[in-house]
Design an enzyme around this catalytic site. Structure first.
Site, PDB file in Angstrom:
ATOM      1  N   ILE A 117       0.840  -1.201   0.000  1.00  0.00           N
ATOM      2  CA  ILE A 117       0.000   0.000   0.000  1.00  0.00           C
ATOM      3  C   ILE A 117       0.878   1.256   0.000  1.00  0.00           C
ATOM      4  CG2 ILE A 117      -1.807   1.274   1.244  1.00  0.00           C
ATOM      5  CD1 ILE A 117      -2.641  -1.477   2.462  1.00  0.00           C
ATOM      6  N   LYS A 124      -1.979  -4.151  15.962  1.00  0.00           N
ATOM      7  CA  LYS A 124      -2.483  -2.939  15.289  1.00  0.00           C
ATOM      8  C   LYS A 124      -3.444  -2.179  16.216  1.00  0.00           C
ATOM      9  CE  LYS A 124      -1.892  -1.571  11.629  1.00  0.00           C
ATOM     10  NZ  LYS A 124      -0.854  -0.679  11.053  1.00  0.00           N
ATOM     11  N   TYR A 179      -1.652 -10.246  14.955  1.00  0.00           N
ATOM     12  CA  TYR A 179      -1.543  -9.084  14.059  1.00  0.00           C
ATOM     13  C   TYR A 179      -2.529  -7.998  14.459  1.00  0.00           C
ATOM     14  CZ  TYR A 179      -2.609  -6.171   9.969  1.00  0.00           C
ATOM     15  OH  TYR A 179      -2.874  -5.103   9.146  1.00  0.00           O
ATOM     16  N   ASP A 232      -7.639 -25.133   8.309  1.00  0.00           N
ATOM     17  CA  ASP A 232      -8.058 -23.746   8.543  1.00  0.00           C
ATOM     18  C   ASP A 232      -7.018 -22.997   9.369  1.00  0.00           C
ATOM     19  OD1 ASP A 232      -9.660 -21.568   8.303  1.00  0.00           O
ATOM     20  OD2 ASP A 232     -11.363 -22.382   9.429  1.00  0.00           O
ATOM     21  N   THR A 237      -6.133  -1.044  10.208  1.00  0.00           N
ATOM     22  CA  THR A 237      -6.941  -2.081   9.557  1.00  0.00           C
ATOM     23  C   THR A 237      -8.308  -2.252  10.229  1.00  0.00           C
ATOM     24  OG1 THR A 237      -7.055  -4.490   9.314  1.00  0.00           O
ATOM     25  CG2 THR A 237      -5.651  -3.695  11.041  1.00  0.00           C
ATOM     26  N   ASP A 238      -9.258  -2.793   9.480  1.00  0.00           N
ATOM     27  CA  ASP A 238     -10.578  -3.093  10.074  1.00  0.00           C
ATOM     28  C   ASP A 238     -10.508  -4.318  10.992  1.00  0.00           C
ATOM     29  OD1 ASP A 238     -10.251  -5.074   8.141  1.00  0.00           O
ATOM     30  OD2 ASP A 238     -12.268  -4.876   7.286  1.00  0.00           O
ATOM     31  N   GLU A 239      -9.375  -5.053  10.943  1.00  0.00           N
ATOM     32  CA  GLU A 239      -9.283  -6.292  11.737  1.00  0.00           C
ATOM     33  C   GLU A 239      -9.269  -6.016  13.240  1.00  0.00           C
ATOM     34  OE1 GLU A 239      -6.671  -9.297  10.165  1.00  0.00           O
ATOM     35  OE2 GLU A 239      -6.744  -8.421   8.170  1.00  0.00           O
ATOM     36  N   LEU A 278      12.964  -2.233   4.435  1.00  0.00           N
ATOM     37  CA  LEU A 278      13.104  -3.218   3.352  1.00  0.00           C
ATOM     38  C   LEU A 278      13.163  -4.632   3.927  1.00  0.00           C
ATOM     39  CD1 LEU A 278      15.583  -1.396   0.908  1.00  0.00           C
ATOM     40  CD2 LEU A 278      13.077  -1.355   0.917  1.00  0.00           C
ATOM     41  N   ILE A 318      12.000   1.416  12.211  1.00  0.00           N
ATOM     42  CA  ILE A 318      11.241   2.265  13.158  1.00  0.00           C
ATOM     43  C   ILE A 318      11.372   1.777  14.611  1.00  0.00           C
ATOM     44  CG2 ILE A 318       9.602   3.168  11.456  1.00  0.00           C
ATOM     45  CD1 ILE A 318       7.522   1.152  12.573  1.00  0.00           C
ATOM     46  N   ASN A 350     -14.494 -16.289   0.502  1.00  0.00           N
ATOM     47  CA  ASN A 350     -13.217 -16.651  -0.127  1.00  0.00           C
ATOM     48  C   ASN A 350     -13.396 -17.598  -1.314  1.00  0.00           C
ATOM     49  OD1 ASN A 350     -11.836 -15.099   1.712  1.00  0.00           O
ATOM     50  ND2 ASN A 350     -11.348 -16.803   3.077  1.00  0.00           N
ATOM     51  N   THR A 408       7.610  -4.099  15.781  1.00  0.00           N
ATOM     52  CA  THR A 408       7.397  -3.118  14.699  1.00  0.00           C
ATOM     53  C   THR A 408       6.100  -2.335  14.899  1.00  0.00           C
ATOM     54  OG1 THR A 408       8.761  -4.205  13.061  1.00  0.00           O
ATOM     55  CG2 THR A 408       6.925  -2.902  12.216  1.00  0.00           C
ATOM     56  N   HIS A 444      -9.537 -18.223  12.935  1.00  0.00           N
ATOM     57  CA  HIS A 444      -9.852 -17.547  11.668  1.00  0.00           C
ATOM     58  C   HIS A 444     -11.114 -16.677  11.794  1.00  0.00           C
ATOM     59  CE1 HIS A 444      -9.949 -18.263   7.014  1.00  0.00           C
ATOM     60  NE2 HIS A 444      -9.937 -16.975   7.331  1.00  0.00           N
TER      61      HIS A 444
HETATM   62  P1  NAD Z   1       3.352  -4.650   3.560  1.00  0.00           P
HETATM   63  O1  NAD Z   1       3.734  -5.779   4.467  1.00  0.00           O
HETATM   64  O2  NAD Z   1       3.224  -4.889   2.102  1.00  0.00           O
HETATM   65  O3  NAD Z   1       4.409  -3.454   3.718  1.00  0.00           O
HETATM   66  C1  NAD Z   1       4.924  -3.064   4.965  1.00  0.00           C
HETATM   67  C2  NAD Z   1       6.159  -2.209   4.705  1.00  0.00           C
HETATM   68  O4  NAD Z   1       6.691  -1.808   5.987  1.00  0.00           O
HETATM   69  C3  NAD Z   1       7.288  -2.949   3.977  1.00  0.00           C
HETATM   70  O5  NAD Z   1       7.829  -2.141   2.964  1.00  0.00           O
HETATM   71  C4  NAD Z   1       8.314  -3.225   5.070  1.00  0.00           C
HETATM   72  O6  NAD Z   1       9.653  -3.278   4.580  1.00  0.00           O
HETATM   73  C5  NAD Z   1       8.101  -2.029   5.999  1.00  0.00           C
HETATM   74  N1  NAD Z   1       8.519  -2.327   7.378  1.00  0.00           N
HETATM   75  C6  NAD Z   1       8.189  -3.433   8.108  1.00  0.00           C
HETATM   76  N2  NAD Z   1       8.773  -3.378   9.318  1.00  0.00           N
HETATM   77  C7  NAD Z   1       9.470  -2.191   9.355  1.00  0.00           C
HETATM   78  C8  NAD Z   1      10.275  -1.559  10.343  1.00  0.00           C
HETATM   79  N3  NAD Z   1      10.497  -2.145  11.528  1.00  0.00           N
HETATM   80  N4  NAD Z   1      10.813  -0.360  10.067  1.00  0.00           N
HETATM   81  C9  NAD Z   1      10.603   0.246   8.853  1.00  0.00           C
HETATM   82  N5  NAD Z   1       9.862  -0.330   7.873  1.00  0.00           N
HETATM   83  C10 NAD Z   1       9.308  -1.533   8.121  1.00  0.00           C
HETATM   84  O7  NAD Z   1       2.022  -4.056   4.192  1.00  0.00           O
HETATM   85  P2  NAD Z   1       0.778  -3.357   3.465  1.00  0.00           P
HETATM   86  O8  NAD Z   1      -0.199  -4.402   3.093  1.00  0.00           O
HETATM   87  O9  NAD Z   1       1.266  -2.415   2.457  1.00  0.00           O
HETATM   88  O10 NAD Z   1       0.163  -2.567   4.701  1.00  0.00           O
HETATM   89  C11 NAD Z   1       0.567  -1.223   4.989  1.00  0.00           C
HETATM   90  C12 NAD Z   1      -0.193  -0.711   6.202  1.00  0.00           C
HETATM   91  O11 NAD Z   1      -1.596  -0.739   5.926  1.00  0.00           O
HETATM   92  C13 NAD Z   1       0.015  -1.567   7.458  1.00  0.00           C
HETATM   93  O12 NAD Z   1       0.090  -0.700   8.559  1.00  0.00           O
HETATM   94  C14 NAD Z   1      -1.228  -2.442   7.514  1.00  0.00           C
HETATM   95  O13 NAD Z   1      -1.541  -2.779   8.850  1.00  0.00           O
HETATM   96  C15 NAD Z   1      -2.274  -1.495   6.917  1.00  0.00           C
HETATM   97  N6  NAD Z   1      -3.414  -2.175   6.240  1.00  0.00           N
HETATM   98  C16 NAD Z   1      -3.177  -3.158   5.314  1.00  0.00           C
HETATM   99  C17 NAD Z   1      -4.269  -3.737   4.666  1.00  0.00           C
HETATM  100  C18 NAD Z   1      -4.076  -4.800   3.597  1.00  0.00           C
HETATM  101  O14 NAD Z   1      -5.071  -5.371   3.124  1.00  0.00           O
HETATM  102  N7  NAD Z   1      -2.871  -5.094   3.152  1.00  0.00           N
HETATM  103  C19 NAD Z   1      -5.571  -3.327   4.970  1.00  0.00           C
HETATM  104  C20 NAD Z   1      -5.756  -2.323   5.923  1.00  0.00           C
HETATM  105  C21 NAD Z   1      -4.661  -1.746   6.545  1.00  0.00           C
HETATM  106  P1  TYD Z   2      -5.217 -12.683   3.772  1.00  0.00           P
HETATM  107  O1  TYD Z   2      -4.947 -12.249   2.371  1.00  0.00           O
HETATM  108  O2  TYD Z   2      -4.100 -13.336   4.546  1.00  0.00           O
HETATM  109  O3  TYD Z   2      -5.809 -11.430   4.569  1.00  0.00           O
HETATM  110  P2  TYD Z   2      -6.507 -11.337   6.052  1.00  0.00           P
HETATM  111  O4  TYD Z   2      -6.253 -12.563   6.804  1.00  0.00           O
HETATM  112  O5  TYD Z   2      -5.800 -10.171   6.631  1.00  0.00           O
HETATM  113  O6  TYD Z   2      -7.955 -11.091   5.804  1.00  0.00           O
HETATM  114  O7  TYD Z   2      -6.419 -13.705   3.736  1.00  0.00           O
HETATM  115  C1  TYD Z   2      -7.682 -13.341   3.190  1.00  0.00           C
HETATM  116  C2  TYD Z   2      -8.635 -14.491   3.432  1.00  0.00           C
HETATM  117  O8  TYD Z   2      -8.206 -15.628   2.669  1.00  0.00           O
HETATM  118  C3  TYD Z   2      -8.651 -14.967   4.887  1.00  0.00           C
HETATM  119  O9  TYD Z   2      -9.986 -15.368   5.197  1.00  0.00           O
HETATM  120  C4  TYD Z   2      -7.729 -16.166   4.885  1.00  0.00           C
HETATM  121  C5  TYD Z   2      -7.926 -16.745   3.497  1.00  0.00           C
HETATM  122  N1  TYD Z   2      -6.739 -17.435   2.898  1.00  0.00           N
HETATM  123  C6  TYD Z   2      -6.892 -18.685   2.287  1.00  0.00           C
HETATM  124  O10 TYD Z   2      -8.004 -19.248   2.262  1.00  0.00           O
HETATM  125  N2  TYD Z   2      -5.799 -19.269   1.714  1.00  0.00           N
HETATM  126  C7  TYD Z   2      -4.561 -18.684   1.732  1.00  0.00           C
HETATM  127  O11 TYD Z   2      -3.585 -19.291   1.215  1.00  0.00           O
HETATM  128  C8  TYD Z   2      -4.429 -17.386   2.337  1.00  0.00           C
HETATM  129  C9  TYD Z   2      -3.094 -16.690   2.369  1.00  0.00           C
HETATM  130  C10 TYD Z   2      -5.544 -16.799   2.903  1.00  0.00           C
END
Ligand code: NAD
Ligand code: TYD
Length: 348
Positions: free
Chosen positions: A12, A159, A155, A285, A130-132, A35, A60, A254, A100, A289
């Site tokens: 993101i 958060k 996780y 599972d 996140t909404d989680e 990274l 960080i 899913n 982190t 979950h």
């Molecule tokens: P991601 O795992 O793809 O990216 C995380 C980034 O943070 C990476 O570039 C990593 O190198 C960097 N990072 C990790 N630990 C670090 C540290 N100690 N110091 C500096 N940098 C560090 O994650 P994402 O999916 O892009 O999510 C970004 C943010 O959005 C997160 O805070 C996540 O909780 C939130 N978010 C994600 C989702 C989703 O669906 N992916 C949804 C809602 C909110």
């Molecule tokens: P994920 O992409 O890990 O996001 P989150 O757990 O944060 O919602 O998973 C999305 C949904 O898909 C979650 O219900 C778990 C399921 N899942 C699978 O069924 N198979 C997989 O290999 C993975 C990674 C996730």
């Protein structure tokens, strides 16, 4: 304005960095990223030479380092995305998430408070979450900004803790903060440990597509570029101290999502319809979950005039095209340690 974006090399974060660098040439953007396995500077190749873009490699969790870069650069605002972000990894190694997501966030809050002390005007600490944190829903209902926190995975617990610290710094010290809580993102540059990119990669390689349990769990999916525009809206137009829920009004079981993705993959690769669906494999599972996430985004839609720009079918189609076109990116991120992760996670 000097803006620090943390985690800008991630999924993101890279879309947020690109949007801010290209849309606001008058801002200086500083991308701070450790990274980790999830951070990849290839995500930002197209803008890395822009005159308003700067990259800082750093952790960080290292308070001394964080304080020193705040003193050096005197940032005006922070958009904080750096995090450990994968539920399955948090089940294996919860402490990495505490370091982190909790300690890293508090280090940033301390540095911002110290740097801006005495004059918070014109400053902002924007925390992306996140909404989680709201927990798991039954068949009915949606998360609103007032839903009590009920995190159920390491996780989401980490958060939730970071969200609480951000709000506590607002109440206790008057730090100007904003928080947004978003649903599941999908799109280009998504690391293939998460459901959608993992499924695309496996279908591409004729490998089983693992679906946890019976595939009955429901998620709300938002195209990553729409999350970036929502972050832009909250950053510029949101109220200090407020929280905004962000979602796609787009709930999918899913198993239904994976079937749709299989059909899109067959269409794009010229295989007969039904070919990829044969790869669907139900596996053990996930522990604890969460059954269903659904988010009420009416506040950001009405107050900040934001809405998603693509339908799920359009977004998925663009996403599949991106993964089919960016073979090298996929090859790079799935070599080395990804293979070890995959073995441990799926060969049980
Ligand atoms: P991601 O795992 O793809 O990216 C995380 C980034 O943070 C990476 O570039 C990593 O190198 C960097 N990072 C990790 N630990 C670090 C540290 N100690 N110091 C500096 N940098 C560090 O994650 P994402 O999916 O892009 O999510 C970004 C943010 O959005 C997160 O805070 C996540 O909780 C939130 N978010 C994600 C989702 C989703 O669906 N992916 C949804 C809602 C909110
Ligand atoms: P994920 O992409 O890990 O996001 P989150 O757990 O944060 O919602 O998973 C999305 C949904 O898909 C979650 O219900 C778990 C399921 N899942 C699978 O069924 N198979 C997989 O290999 C993975 C990674 C996730």
């Amino acid at each position: 304005m000097k803006i620090l974006i943390t985690g800008g090399a991630g999924f993101i974060g890279s879309h947020v960095v690109r949007l801010f660098v290209t849309k606001y040439p008058e801002y200086q953007i500083f991308n701070l990223d450790k990274l980790t396995y999830a951070g990849n500077l290839e995500n930002l190749r197209d803008i890395e030479n822009a005159s308003n873009y700067n990259f800082i490699k750093g952790d960080i969790v290292d308070a001394e380092f964080i304080n020193s870069i705040f003193q050096q650069e005197a940032f005006d605002a922070v958009i904080h995305l750096a995090a450990e972000s994968h539920v399955d990894r948090s089940i294996t190694d919860p402490l990495a998430f505490v370091f982190t997501n909790v300690i890293g966030t508090v280090n940033l809050l301390n540095a911002a408070k110290e740097q801006w002390k005495g004059n918070f005007d014109g400053h902002l600490f924007y925390h992306v979450s996140t909404d989680e944190v709201y927990g798991s829903l039954g068949e009915e209902g949606m998360f609103t900004e007032e839903t009590p926190y009920d995190p159920r995975s390491p996780y989401s617990a980490s958060k939730a803790s970071s969200d609480h610290f951000v709000r506590a710094y607002h109440e206790t010290y008057g730090l100007p903060v904003k928080v947004s809580n978003c649903s599941n993102n999908y799109g280009p540059n998504h690391f293939p440990e998460k459901l959608i990119p993992l499924a695309i990669n496996n279908i591409k390689n004729g490998k089983p597509v693992p679906v946890y349990g019976k595939g009955e769990n429901v998620r709300d999916w938002l195209f990553v570029k729409d999350h970036a525009t929502a972050i832009d809206a909250v950053f510029h137009k949101g109220k200090i101290g407020d929280t905004y829920n962000i979602g796609g009004v787009n709930e999918w079981k899913n198993i239904d999502l994976i079937r749709l993705l299989c059909d899109i993959m067959d269409e794009k690769t010229g295989e007969p319809q039904g070919t990829s669906q044969q790869l669907i494999t139900f596996v053990t599972d996930r522990a604890g979950h969460d059954l269903r996430y659904a988010i009420d985004s009416s506040k950001i839609m009405h107050e900040l005039d934001w809405k998603p720009s693509v339908t799920f079918e359009e977004g998925l189609s663009k996403t599949v095209d991106w993964y089919l076109e960016n073979k090298e990116w996929l090859q790079h991120v799935t070599s080395g340690s990804y293979q070890d992760y995959y073995q441990t996670q799926y060969t049980r």
